[in-house]
Design an enzyme around this catalytic site. Structure first.
Site, short mmCIF file in Angstrom:
data_model
loop_
_atom_site.label_atom_id
_atom_site.label_comp_id
_atom_site.label_asym_id
_atom_site.label_seq_id
_atom_site.Cartn_x
_atom_site.Cartn_y
_atom_site.Cartn_z
N ASP A 69 -8.25 26.47 99.32
CA ASP A 69 -7.04 26.13 100.00
C ASP A 69 -7.26 25.28 101.30
O ASP A 69 -6.34 25.18 102.19
CB ASP A 69 -6.24 27.38 100.39
CG ASP A 69 -7.26 28.26 101.41
OD1 ASP A 69 -8.39 27.73 101.38
OD2 ASP A 69 -6.71 28.84 101.92
N HIS A 123 -25.49 1.17 98.31
CA HIS A 123 -24.47 2.34 98.73
C HIS A 123 -25.06 3.60 99.17
O HIS A 123 -24.54 4.60 98.62
CB HIS A 123 -23.39 2.52 97.93
CG HIS A 123 -22.38 1.25 97.90
ND1 HIS A 123 -21.53 1.04 96.86
CD2 HIS A 123 -22.25 0.22 98.75
CE1 HIS A 123 -20.81 0.12 97.08
NE2 HIS A 123 -21.18 -0.70 98.17
N ASP A 172 -24.82 0.49 108.07
CA ASP A 172 -23.53 -0.34 107.53
C ASP A 172 -22.37 0.70 107.84
O ASP A 172 -22.28 1.45 107.31
CB ASP A 172 -23.66 -0.48 106.10
CG ASP A 172 -22.44 -1.35 105.60
OD1 ASP A 172 -21.33 -1.51 106.13
OD2 ASP A 172 -22.43 -1.83 104.59
N ASP A 178 -16.04 -3.70 109.76
CA ASP A 178 -17.06 -3.56 108.76
C ASP A 178 -18.37 -4.25 109.19
O ASP A 178 -18.42 -5.55 109.13
CB ASP A 178 -16.74 -3.88 107.23
CG ASP A 178 -17.80 -3.66 106.29
OD1 ASP A 178 -18.70 -2.93 106.67
OD2 ASP A 178 -17.46 -3.99 105.12
N HIS A 235 -25.42 -8.65 95.35
CA HIS A 235 -24.15 -8.55 95.70
C HIS A 235 -23.50 -10.02 96.28
O HIS A 235 -24.25 -10.78 96.31
CB HIS A 235 -23.64 -7.43 96.51
CG HIS A 235 -24.47 -7.72 98.03
ND1 HIS A 235 -23.95 -8.42 99.03
CD2 HIS A 235 -25.50 -6.98 98.61
CE1 HIS A 235 -24.94 -8.43 100.11
NE2 HIS A 235 -26.01 -7.70 99.97
N HIS A 238 -15.98 -9.94 101.42
CA HIS A 238 -14.80 -9.45 100.84
C HIS A 238 -13.89 -9.39 101.88
O HIS A 238 -13.88 -9.47 103.28
CB HIS A 238 -14.91 -8.02 100.13
CG HIS A 238 -15.40 -6.98 101.37
ND1 HIS A 238 -14.96 -6.38 102.53
CD2 HIS A 238 -16.90 -6.53 101.58
CE1 HIS A 238 -15.50 -5.64 103.21
NE2 HIS A 238 -16.79 -5.70 102.84
N HIS A 284 -12.32 -2.61 101.79
CA HIS A 284 -12.35 -3.91 100.80
C HIS A 284 -10.98 -4.09 100.50
O HIS A 284 -10.04 -3.54 99.66
CB HIS A 284 -13.04 -3.41 99.70
CG HIS A 284 -14.56 -3.29 99.63
ND1 HIS A 284 -15.33 -2.28 98.87
CD2 HIS A 284 -15.13 -3.83 100.55
CE1 HIS A 284 -16.43 -2.38 99.26
NE2 HIS A 284 -16.66 -3.51 100.19
N GLU A 339 -21.92 -11.11 104.56
CA GLU A 339 -22.78 -9.94 104.70
C GLU A 339 -24.08 -10.40 103.75
O GLU A 339 -24.08 -9.63 102.66
CB GLU A 339 -22.17 -8.73 104.31
CG GLU A 339 -21.27 -8.53 103.22
CD GLU A 339 -20.95 -7.34 102.72
OE1 GLU A 339 -21.80 -6.33 102.51
OE2 GLU A 339 -19.72 -7.09 102.64
N TYR A 352 -33.21 -7.23 99.41
CA TYR A 352 -33.65 -5.96 99.36
C TYR A 352 -35.07 -5.95 98.43
O TYR A 352 -34.74 -6.34 96.89
CB TYR A 352 -32.74 -5.24 98.47
CG TYR A 352 -31.19 -5.33 99.05
CD1 TYR A 352 -30.94 -4.74 100.52
CD2 TYR A 352 -30.36 -6.23 98.83
CE1 TYR A 352 -29.81 -4.78 101.12
CE2 TYR A 352 -29.20 -6.68 99.46
CZ TYR A 352 -28.75 -5.66 100.51
OH TYR A 352 -27.59 -5.98 101.34
N ARG A 387 -29.55 -6.20 105.69
CA ARG A 387 -28.17 -7.04 105.59
C ARG A 387 -27.74 -7.20 106.88
O ARG A 387 -27.89 -6.21 107.81
CB ARG A 387 -27.31 -6.04 104.55
CG ARG A 387 -26.13 -6.69 104.44
CD ARG A 387 -25.17 -5.91 103.19
NE ARG A 387 -24.86 -4.18 103.69
CZ ARG A 387 -25.47 -3.48 103.10
NH1 ARG A 387 -26.47 -3.60 102.08
NH2 ARG A 387 -25.26 -2.19 103.45
N GLU A 406 -24.08 -8.26 108.59
CA GLU A 406 -22.53 -8.08 108.24
C GLU A 406 -21.75 -8.30 109.31
O GLU A 406 -21.81 -7.53 110.28
CB GLU A 406 -22.17 -7.26 107.46
CG GLU A 406 -20.69 -7.06 107.04
CD GLU A 406 -20.51 -6.00 106.11
OE1 GLU A 406 -19.11 -6.00 105.31
OE2 GLU A 406 -21.01 -4.77 106.16
#
Length: 441
Positions: free
Chosen positions: A42, A245, A262, A273, A352, A356, A363, A386, A390, A408, A410
């Site tokens: 609940d 991710h 990130d 972002d 990637h 975006h 996104h 970004e 890797y 990375r 960004e």
């Protein structure tokens, strides 16, 4: 619900009018609020309003439906919402209620959502086109079909049911892609909060710190400024940074490792972002710095393409060429630049795209291609840039010094009339600046 200024009520009304003008006479537009989601038994997940519904109403309650009826004599913008219930408000807090919704949100009419079965079929009757997000909410889909079938059942009595369903996103996504001055102010605020949060995480870094401790620093700053995470924060130390991710955020960092963060704040519905990669003990190693400098150069190359009239994909192509050339120079790739680009050899270390759209969703909505071609950038668009690299920890084809490095960088970029503005540009980016910040500078 937060009090709304007259300025924002007018802005919401303008958006609704613009959308109805695009839909045209004979249309009806129907948009339900996001449903509540059960987390366990609940208890519910924290409520997050549907971005389209928020964009048009500023209402953050569930169990509501916005109906726009262009040209309706008795009012075009109608809200169905929960009635006020003192017993329920004692548990969950104040509710808007139909009586206050019209003035609070600048609407033409409001009814209890419990009356929607009786009222909505009459609003559908005589409308030729229904604009709706079909397939987004299966339960509401069935309700809408039931209301339309009730109108169809009255055809012999002269009722005129809608003849066409159209995807609401075809109109609304394009509106949301272009940010107003008011939206940009909110996005800048989200960016500023996120910059402060990333600095707090960098300053808290030390060998042995857990990823979740750095996440706690980030999100403490978000909440300190009445914001919340725009998405699940990613904090990856060492080889975890190579997981795009990564979500666990549970590992302990080790001396000599990099940490990729990130994370972005959501402020009044609008997202920031940001990604930065920094050495946990404050100093980049030689190989780490080489790759970090290369990612910085790729971002600069992409940023140079952020201006009106340039294809959106030009930034990605510029970043890819810069990364590929650098990887060849460092020996991580072999052959010529032309061959490496044609074969996609860079995808081994860069998996990637370079950005975006950004807005109410991290996104955000909006087409990237029109008639098969990359769309041209225009003022008011906001997107991320970004690039990253890797190198898997188990990549035996490269020297050991490169293995397990994930980087990375960004930032959030607004296209302006004469170029661009980096909303997150205040945050340290270069290796030298990052080291200076972490040293207390």
């Amino acid at each position: 619900m937060r009090p709304m200024t007259a300025h924002w009520r007018k802005a919401l009304a303008r958006r609704r009018r613009q959308l109805m003008q695009a839909a045209g006479d004979g249309a009806i537009l129907i948009l339900p609020a996001a449903p509540e989601r059960v987390r366990s038994r609940d208890t519910h997940y924290p409520y997050r309003q549907d971005s389209d519904f928020w964009y048009l109403t500023g209402c953050d309650e569930p169990d509501a439906v916005l109906v726009l009826v262009p040209g309706r004599a008795h009012g075009e913008a109608i809200l169905f919402c929960r009635e006020r219930d003192p017993a329920r408000e004692a548990w969950d807090g104040p509710m808007l209620g139909p009586e206050d919704a019209m003035e609070a949100l600048g609407l033409d009419d409001a009814y209890p959502v419990s009356d929607i079965d009786d009222i909505l079929p009459g609003l559908l009757e005589g409308r030729r086109r229904v604009h709706y997000h079909l397939g987004r909410d299966a339960d509401f889909d069935l309700k809408l079909i039931g209301w339309i079938n009730r109108v169809r059942a009255q055809v012999r009595q002269g009722a005129q049911p809608p003849q066409e369903f159209l995807e609401l996103g075809h109109l609304l996504d394009e509106m949301r892609l272009f940010k107003s001055a008011d939206e940009i102010k909110l996005m800048q605020r989200a960016a500023d909060i996120s910059v402060e949060a990333h600095r707090a995480a960098m300053r808290a870094a030390r060998a042995g710190v857990h990823e979740y401790e750095l996440q706690a620093e980030l999100e403490r700053v978000f909440r300190l400024h009445d914001a919340q995470p725009a998405y699940a924060s990613i904090v990856g130390a060492g080889a975890n940074a190579c997981v795009l991710h990564y979500r666990a955020n549970a590992a302990k960092s080790r001396a000599g490792e990099l940490v990729l963060v990130d994370a972005g704040a959501e402020y009044r519905g609008y997202a920031a972002d940001i990604t930065r990669t920094f050495p946990v003990d404050g100093r980049f190693g030689k190989a780490q710095r080489a790759l970090h400098d290369l990612v910085c150069a790729a971002q600069a190359a992409a940023l140079a393409q952020a201006r009106p009239g340039v294809p959106y994909e030009a930034g990605h192509r510029a970043a890819v060429e810069t990364l590929t050339d650098g990887l060849l120079s460092l020996g991580l790739l072999k052959g010529t630049l032309k061959t490496a680009l044609a074969d996609g050899a860079y995808k081994r270390y860069y998996r990637h795209k370079t950005g975006h759209w950004l807005g109410l969703d991290v996104h955000d909505v909006g087409e990237y291609r029109i008639d098969g071609a990359s769309r041209l950038l225009e003022p008011g668009m906001v997107f991320t840039i970004e690039p990253g690299l890797y190198v898997p920890a188990d990549d035996a084809t490269v020297e050991a010094k490169w293995r397990g490095i994930g980087i990375r960088i960004e930032d959030d970029v607004l296209v302006t009339d004469d170029g661009h503005r980096v909303l997150t540009g205040a945050l340290e980016r270069s290796a030298d600046d990052v080291e200076r910040l972490m040293a207390g500078g």
